[in-house]
Design a protein around this motif. Sequence first.
Motif, PDB file in Angstrom:
ATOM      1  N   ALA A 164      20.206 -58.437 110.260  1.00 44.08           N
ATOM      2  CA  ALA A 164      21.544 -58.170 109.875  1.00 44.08           C
ATOM      3  C   ALA A 164      22.209 -57.315 110.641  1.00 44.08           C
ATOM      4  N   ALA A 165      23.485 -57.016 110.479  1.00 44.08           N
ATOM      5  CA  ALA A 165      24.393 -55.820 111.065  1.00 44.08           C
ATOM      6  C   ALA A 165      23.565 -54.399 110.413  1.00 44.08           C
ATOM      7  N   GLY A 166      23.823 -53.345 111.392  1.00 44.65           N
ATOM      8  CA  GLY A 166      23.554 -52.182 110.891  1.00 44.65           C
ATOM      9  C   GLY A 166      23.958 -51.581 109.408  1.00 44.65           C
ATOM     10  N   GLU A 167      25.027 -52.060 109.118  1.00 50.02           N
ATOM     11  CA  GLU A 167      25.653 -51.591 107.743  1.00 50.02           C
ATOM     12  C   GLU A 167      25.085 -52.371 106.800  1.00 50.02           C
ATOM     13  N   TRP A 168      24.467 -53.484 106.720  1.00 48.69           N
ATOM     14  CA  TRP A 168      24.018 -54.157 105.794  1.00 48.69           C
ATOM     15  C   TRP A 168      23.249 -53.621 104.668  1.00 48.69           C
ATOM     16  N   ALA A 169      22.400 -52.730 105.314  1.00 49.79           N
ATOM     17  CA  ALA A 169      21.443 -52.110 104.123  1.00 49.79           C
ATOM     18  C   ALA A 169      22.307 -51.334 103.295  1.00 49.79           C
ATOM     19  N   GLN A 170      23.062 -50.316 103.934  1.00 49.04           N
ATOM     20  CA  GLN A 170      24.067 -49.367 102.994  1.00 49.04           C
ATOM     21  C   GLN A 170      24.829 -50.247 102.067  1.00 49.04           C
ATOM     22  N   GLU A 186      11.122 -55.639 105.663  1.00 51.11           N
ATOM     23  CA  GLU A 186      12.001 -54.979 106.845  1.00 51.11           C
ATOM     24  C   GLU A 186      13.371 -55.255 106.718  1.00 51.11           C
ATOM     25  N   ILE A 187      14.336 -54.615 107.346  1.00 55.18           N
ATOM     26  CA  ILE A 187      15.408 -54.998 107.647  1.00 55.18           C
ATOM     27  C   ILE A 187      15.763 -54.691 109.077  1.00 55.18           C
ATOM     28  N   LYS A 188      15.736 -55.712 109.950  1.00 52.37           N
ATOM     29  CA  LYS A 188      16.061 -55.335 111.243  1.00 52.37           C
ATOM     30  C   LYS A 188      17.588 -55.337 111.613  1.00 52.37           C
ATOM     31  N   THR A 189      17.857 -54.533 112.164  1.00 51.15           N
ATOM     32  CA  THR A 189      19.273 -54.386 112.739  1.00 51.15           C
ATOM     33  C   THR A 189      19.378 -55.231 114.061  1.00 51.15           C
ATOM     34  N   THR A 190      20.599 -56.104 113.781  1.00 53.06           N
ATOM     35  CA  THR A 190      20.832 -57.357 114.774  1.00 53.06           C
ATOM     36  C   THR A 190      22.274 -57.070 115.087  1.00 53.06           C
ATOM     37  N   ASP A 191      23.014 -58.096 114.992  1.00 59.47           N
ATOM     38  CA  ASP A 191      24.458 -57.751 115.256  1.00 59.47           C
ATOM     39  C   ASP A 191      25.156 -58.209 114.097  1.00 59.47           C
ATOM     40  N   ALA A 192      26.518 -58.588 114.172  1.00 61.30           N
ATOM     41  CA  ALA A 192      27.357 -58.916 113.105  1.00 61.30           C
ATOM     42  C   ALA A 192      27.370 -60.531 113.106  1.00 61.30           C
ATOM     43  N   GLY A 193      26.399 -61.221 112.924  1.00 65.24           N
ATOM     44  CA  GLY A 193      26.554 -62.722 112.884  1.00 65.24           C
ATOM     45  C   GLY A 193      26.660 -63.270 114.228  1.00 65.24           C
ATOM     46  N   GLY A 194      26.239 -62.437 115.327  1.00 63.88           N
ATOM     47  CA  GLY A 194      26.182 -63.036 116.371  1.00 63.88           C
ATOM     48  C   GLY A 194      24.828 -63.535 117.117  1.00 63.88           C
ATOM     49  N   PRO A 195      24.745 -63.641 118.407  1.00 64.46           N
ATOM     50  CA  PRO A 195      23.648 -64.450 119.057  1.00 64.46           C
ATOM     51  C   PRO A 195      22.319 -63.565 118.855  1.00 64.46           C
ATOM     52  N   VAL A 196      22.329 -62.296 118.581  1.00 60.14           N
ATOM     53  CA  VAL A 196      21.108 -61.477 118.501  1.00 60.14           C
ATOM     54  C   VAL A 196      20.592 -62.012 117.078  1.00 60.14           C
ATOM     55  N   THR A 197      21.417 -62.097 116.046  1.00 58.14           N
ATOM     56  CA  THR A 197      21.197 -62.391 114.694  1.00 58.14           C
ATOM     57  C   THR A 197      20.258 -63.918 114.816  1.00 58.14           C
ATOM     58  N   VAL A 198      21.356 -64.776 115.336  1.00 58.18           N
ATOM     59  CA  VAL A 198      20.537 -66.211 115.608  1.00 58.18           C
ATOM     60  C   VAL A 198      19.260 -66.352 116.262  1.00 58.18           C
ATOM     61  N   ASP A 199      19.221 -65.539 117.363  1.00 58.45           N
ATOM     62  CA  ASP A 199      17.952 -65.467 118.022  1.00 58.45           C
ATOM     63  C   ASP A 199      16.832 -64.930 117.156  1.00 58.45           C
ATOM     64  N   ALA A 200      17.265 -63.994 116.408  1.00 60.05           N
ATOM     65  CA  ALA A 200      16.000 -63.397 115.562  1.00 60.05           C
ATOM     66  C   ALA A 200      15.384 -64.320 114.719  1.00 60.05           C
TER      67      ALA A 200
END
Length: 294
Positions: A164-170, A186-200
Amino acid sequence: MKRTLTVIVAAAALVVSACGSKEDLSGSGQDGAAGEVVVGSADFTENKILAEVYAGALRATGAKVTVKSGIGARELVVKALQDKSLGVVPEYTGNLLNYFDKANTTTGSEEVYAALKAKTPAGLEVLDKAAAEDKDVLVVTRATADSGVRSIADLGSGKYVLGAAGEWAQRWQAKVAELYGVEFKEIKTTDAGGPVTVDALKNGAAQVVNLYTTSADIKANDFVELADPKNMYPAQNIVPLLRSDAVDARGREALDKVSAALTTQNLADLVKRVDVDKQTVANVAADFLGTVQL
């Protein structure tokens, strides 16, 4: 949370201009030329489509309409409505309510909408909300869903990695634990619903990711949205926010008909046609309006 309400500048009739200079929205005290309704558009595909749909619906009533964008954050959009630089903007019920009422704790669709109507400042108002929502959603692969994970409540504790995006955990880590007893491995920082998140999610780096309900990637990859029966994520129904004196009775009726026709699925399809199929915003909006009985 949903994308920040930011926008690019263009003035358009039935098409969105590919260029244009920034306009001063500090307040001319009137909507464009005399008798014109100015529709504001935010700088992401979905909001651009909605603005063009609203503009086309208003034109169908005989109104003179222009589209302006490049306005900035939500506080600037609201100011532009209040100083008569804008007449109408597409908005999202939950985020707009939280802007008007920072102490709000309401999350359900009907409750959010009722509270929003009560908290909208004098001189502004919201019309009928659409069934369509663009809200946060936790998503898994079809294989994970078939293993029995269909709801956030099914995630358990310490089993899955979230992307999820970096602010999700907070914003949500404590809430998901409180409502559902869910803790992620674990909570991995990806992007805000974009290609990095989808690829993860596709490559297994995460087994759960945070996307948005109108994301074309959900259907394209056969991902499964997890149910949120306790409404952790607030409702984000699409709704026209307007200055009360900007739109006449016929225009209001037309905008309500647009809202009645919008679903999350058909809005997602419209976004896909622009983002994936590379069709123009103007053509996609016009095609959708052809299905609405105005």
